[in-house]
Design a protein around this motif. Structure first.
Motif, PDB file in Angstrom:
ATOM      1  N   LEU A 133     -59.169 -46.258   9.958  1.00 36.84           N
ATOM      2  CA  LEU A 133     -57.873 -46.459  10.242  1.00 36.84           C
ATOM      3  C   LEU A 133     -56.736 -46.609  11.287  1.00 36.84           C
ATOM      4  O   LEU A 133     -56.025 -45.539  10.362  1.00 36.84           O
ATOM      5  CB  LEU A 133     -56.796 -46.578   8.852  1.00 36.84           C
ATOM      6  CG  LEU A 133     -58.233 -47.372   7.758  1.00 36.84           C
ATOM      7  CD1 LEU A 133     -57.707 -47.127   6.321  1.00 36.84           C
ATOM      8  CD2 LEU A 133     -58.531 -49.359   7.849  1.00 36.84           C
ATOM      9  N   SER A 134     -56.450 -46.797  12.757  1.00 37.55           N
ATOM     10  CA  SER A 134     -56.122 -46.217  13.401  1.00 37.55           C
ATOM     11  C   SER A 134     -54.417 -46.813  13.277  1.00 37.55           C
ATOM     12  O   SER A 134     -54.786 -48.150  14.051  1.00 37.55           O
ATOM     13  CB  SER A 134     -56.871 -45.769  14.882  1.00 37.55           C
ATOM     14  OG  SER A 134     -55.890 -45.648  15.868  1.00 37.55           O
ATOM     15  N   ALA A 146     -47.259 -40.656   9.207  1.00 40.33           N
ATOM     16  CA  ALA A 146     -48.204 -41.108   8.379  1.00 40.33           C
ATOM     17  C   ALA A 146     -47.811 -41.487   7.326  1.00 40.33           C
ATOM     18  O   ALA A 146     -47.246 -40.636   6.309  1.00 40.33           O
ATOM     19  CB  ALA A 146     -49.749 -41.112   8.774  1.00 40.33           C
ATOM     20  N   LYS A 166     -53.329 -54.588  14.328  1.00 39.75           N
ATOM     21  CA  LYS A 166     -53.012 -53.673  13.559  1.00 39.75           C
ATOM     22  C   LYS A 166     -52.852 -53.773  12.499  1.00 39.75           C
ATOM     23  O   LYS A 166     -52.760 -52.546  11.322  1.00 39.75           O
ATOM     24  CB  LYS A 166     -51.941 -52.444  14.689  1.00 39.75           C
ATOM     25  CG  LYS A 166     -52.409 -52.314  15.644  1.00 39.75           C
ATOM     26  CD  LYS A 166     -54.048 -51.065  15.742  1.00 39.75           C
ATOM     27  CE  LYS A 166     -54.497 -50.431  16.926  1.00 39.75           C
ATOM     28  NZ  LYS A 166     -55.618 -49.458  16.774  1.00 39.75           N
ATOM     29  N   THR A 176     -52.884 -48.794  11.517  1.00 46.48           N
ATOM     30  CA  THR A 176     -52.656 -49.536  10.446  1.00 46.48           C
ATOM     31  C   THR A 176     -51.783 -49.375   9.709  1.00 46.48           C
ATOM     32  O   THR A 176     -51.470 -48.629   9.429  1.00 46.48           O
ATOM     33  CB  THR A 176     -54.377 -49.617   9.680  1.00 46.48           C
ATOM     34  OG1 THR A 176     -55.036 -49.646  10.608  1.00 46.48           O
ATOM     35  CG2 THR A 176     -54.172 -51.041   8.860  1.00 46.48           C
ATOM     36  N   LYS A 177     -50.964 -50.661   9.892  1.00 44.08           N
ATOM     37  CA  LYS A 177     -50.038 -51.328   8.760  1.00 44.08           C
ATOM     38  C   LYS A 177     -50.621 -52.046   7.819  1.00 44.08           C
ATOM     39  O   LYS A 177     -50.998 -53.858   7.733  1.00 44.08           O
ATOM     40  CB  LYS A 177     -49.135 -51.979   9.713  1.00 44.08           C
ATOM     41  CG  LYS A 177     -47.587 -51.465  10.837  1.00 44.08           C
ATOM     42  CD  LYS A 177     -47.941 -50.027  10.687  1.00 44.08           C
ATOM     43  CE  LYS A 177     -47.859 -49.091  12.460  1.00 44.08           C
ATOM     44  NZ  LYS A 177     -47.306 -47.532  12.081  1.00 44.08           N
ATOM     45  N   GLN A 193     -57.322 -42.325   7.861  1.00 44.03           N
ATOM     46  CA  GLN A 193     -56.078 -42.895   8.170  1.00 44.03           C
ATOM     47  C   GLN A 193     -55.382 -41.869   9.401  1.00 44.03           C
ATOM     48  O   GLN A 193     -55.429 -40.395   8.696  1.00 44.03           O
ATOM     49  CB  GLN A 193     -54.971 -42.950   6.839  1.00 44.03           C
ATOM     50  CG  GLN A 193     -53.680 -43.903   7.087  1.00 44.03           C
ATOM     51  CD  GLN A 193     -53.313 -43.988   5.663  1.00 44.03           C
ATOM     52  OE1 GLN A 193     -53.348 -44.000   4.756  1.00 44.03           O
ATOM     53  NE2 GLN A 193     -51.193 -43.428   6.334  1.00 44.03           N
ATOM     54  N   SER A 247     -50.295 -44.501  10.954  1.00 44.09           N
ATOM     55  CA  SER A 247     -50.883 -45.510  10.091  1.00 44.09           C
ATOM     56  C   SER A 247     -49.648 -45.617   9.285  1.00 44.09           C
ATOM     57  O   SER A 247     -49.450 -44.477   8.291  1.00 44.09           O
ATOM     58  CB  SER A 247     -52.445 -45.526   9.013  1.00 44.09           C
ATOM     59  OG  SER A 247     -53.177 -46.099   9.928  1.00 44.09           O
TER      60      SER A 247
END
Length: 550
Positions: free
Chosen positions: A421-422, A488, A404, A424-425, A461, A465
């Motif tokens: 984008l699940s 998010a 991620k 995601t960092k 997104q 994220s």
């Protein structure tokens, strides 16, 4: 010998009319006393009337002189709109003084003077039209969000000023949200950091939503409990509604409503002035307009007198014209045509980018359980473009085995059909600031407007994220871009065919541009500074006495 006393000597015998004489004397004395008191009262009242008349005349002369003196200042520019009121003597230290206020707005300046002499007071008001040699509107550049269409309600949309590179108002030509078509709707917990624009869409501003700047609205404006800290400009000939707040403090710039139709004031507050250029009937129902109200048609009330709701002047103007909107930039098509599989377009190459074209098994690093973008972008020697349009899965971190965290040590661009984008960092691998471009090229650049054609599709997104404050992400897609699931975070800019919010998102502004394209980043914000000197001409419309509050 017994002698009888003579009646003419010694004690006088009583007479029957002695009592009536005494009463007569008392009545005469009473009449004289009452007459004296009445005469005294007449003298006192006459003296009071003469004094009151003199004081009233002095007060009236003071307000007339005050109107004349302040009109001269208004015309020579030493009394300016927005200045606080004041007081002055008419002529010398011993003369009566007067106070004055100036309320400007809706193309009207209302000058009011008040003088008190003893118990007497007088107030006079003069109303002027204002003709401004204003600057011409210019096209604004894209801002934090530019979307061709708006397909969602923005709830829990919050600006993250602490992690923004610049404030919206400091980025020339920008705005909080541009929506070329579609309606802007928002409610509780939403804060638009700057101006908002629609070209043809309406505005639904509910309680809890705040616009920090101006609202430029192409369709009906419904300020239904929310707040616009700047001004509202809505040129459409419609029935608008003000049940919220426009402006923040009376007497400051902004806080006005410029409407192309009529409106209803329903427990709303306008700190500036209102113009309603529709030929119908506006309704001053309840609430307050702290400035002037200028109207073309007519107005009605629910009960409270109009002059109690409007603190400035009420002026009918049969020639009043609708306001104009600044030109919202048209959709700009972005294409990506490399020279070959390893040579990017010239504009990208000029900024130092290399190109990697991804296909076949190399796509596994971008989607599915094997996704691991950091292994590709974390140790680059130059800025890199990854063209993954041949990867059917796009840029997708939703799989359970996907890594991620996306770390970059150089600026990168990802050219893809979509991204998902699940959780995601995005972060910096070397601790330095970097930019990530996520680009889906327009499907038909020769056709006006966004063309989201297969295999391109919407991107998202979601699922918490986040974008590290060292990273700025610039998103371009002709398809829909959706932000979903708080808490998010996003930092950068978005240019999309559609914009959707499925949940809260905290947004920081970091302006960027795509190499080879000018989105108006150097254009001055509306109304610009060209085409006028900014001078104002005042023309007297009316002057009259008004009732003075005791």
């Amino acid at each position: 010998m017994l002698v009888t006393p003579s009646p003419s000597r010694g004690r006088r015998l009583p007479r029957e009319d002695d009592g009536s004489t005494l009463i007569t004397v008392l009545i005469v004395m009473l009449v004289l006393t009452v007459g004296a008191l009445a005469l005294s009262a007449v003298i006192v009242n006459t003296t009071g009337m003469l004094t009151g008349s003199s004081n009233r005349a002095k007060a009236q002369a003071a307000v007339d002189a005050g109107i004349a003196a302040q009109t001269v200042r208004l015309e020579n520019g030493t009394l300016v709109c927005g200045a606080a009121g004041g007081s002055a003597k008419v002529n010398g230290a011993s003369s009566p003084s007067y106070s004055y206020t100036l309320v400007c707005g809706a193309g009207i300046a209302t000058l009011r003077t008040t003088a008190r002499v003893g118990a007497e007071a007088a107030t006079r008001q003069a109303v002027f039209s204002m003709a401004e040699d204003a600057a011409l509107p210019t096209q604004g550049g894209p801002g934090l969000f530019y979307t061709y269409g708006m397909s969602t309600r923005l709830n829990s949309y919050v600006f993250d000023a602490a992690h923004s590179e610049v404030g919206i108002d400091d980025f020339v030509g920008s705005a909080g949200v541009y929506a070329s078509t579609g309606k802007i709707e928002c409610g509780s917990g939403s804060v638009f950091p700057g101006d908002i624009y629609t070209k043809t869409g309406a505005l639904q501003l509910d309680s809890g939503c705040t616009v920090e700047g101006n609202a430029y609205i192409g369709d009906k404006a419904n300020v239904n409990g929310g707040t616009i800290k700047g001004s509202l400009i809505a040129p459409k000939n419609d029935s608008h509604n003000i049940a919220g707040t426009i402006g923040t403090t009376a007497g400051t710039a902004g806080g006005n409503a410029f409407l192309g139709g009529t409106f209803t004031l329903n427990n709303g507050t306008v700190y500036g002035s209102v113009t309603a250029s529709g030929s119908g009937t506006s309704t001053l129902g309840s609430g307050t307009i702290k400035g002037n109200f200028r109207y073309k048609g007519s107005y009605g009330i629910w009960g409270t007198p109009a002059n109690q709701i409007v603190k400035g002047a009420l002026v009918k103007d049969a020639a009043l014209a609708a306001p104009t909107l600044p030109e919202i930039p048209d959709w700009q098509d972005v294409s990506f045509t490399p020279v070959n599989s390893s040579t990017p377009p010239a504009a990208w190459a000029a900024e130092g980018y290399k190109l990697t074209t991804v296909s076949g098994t190399a796509c596994e690093k971008w989607s599915g359980n094997s996704a691991d973008v950091t292994s590709l972008a974390g140790s680059l020697t130059s800025p890199m473009i990854f063209d993954i349009r041949q990867c059917s899965g796009g840029f997708d971190t939703n799989a359970g085995g996907a890594k991620k965290e996306v770390k970059v040590n150089k600026d990168i661009a990802v050219i893809a059909t979509h991204w998902y984008l699940s959780g995601t960092k995005f972060s910096s691998a070397d601790g330095n600031p970097h930019t990530i471009f996520l680009i889906t090229p327009d499907g038909q650049p020769a056709v006006a407007g966004p063309q989201c054609t297969l295999p391109a599709k919407g991107s998202e997104q979601l699922n918490d994220s986040s974008v590290d404050p060292k990273i700025a992400i610039y998103i371009y897609t002709p398809c829909q871009m959706k932000f979903n699931s708080s808490p998010a975070t996003f930092r950068g800019q978005v240019y999309s065919g559609q914009l959707a919010f499925g949940g809260g998102v905290k947004v920081a502004f970091a302006p960027r541009h795509i190499p080879g394209y000018d989105f108006g980043k150097d254009v001055e914000p509306w109304p610009g500074t060209e085409g006028g000197t900014g001078a104002t001409t005042f023309t007297l419309l009316s002057t009259h006495d008004v009732a003075t509050t005791p």
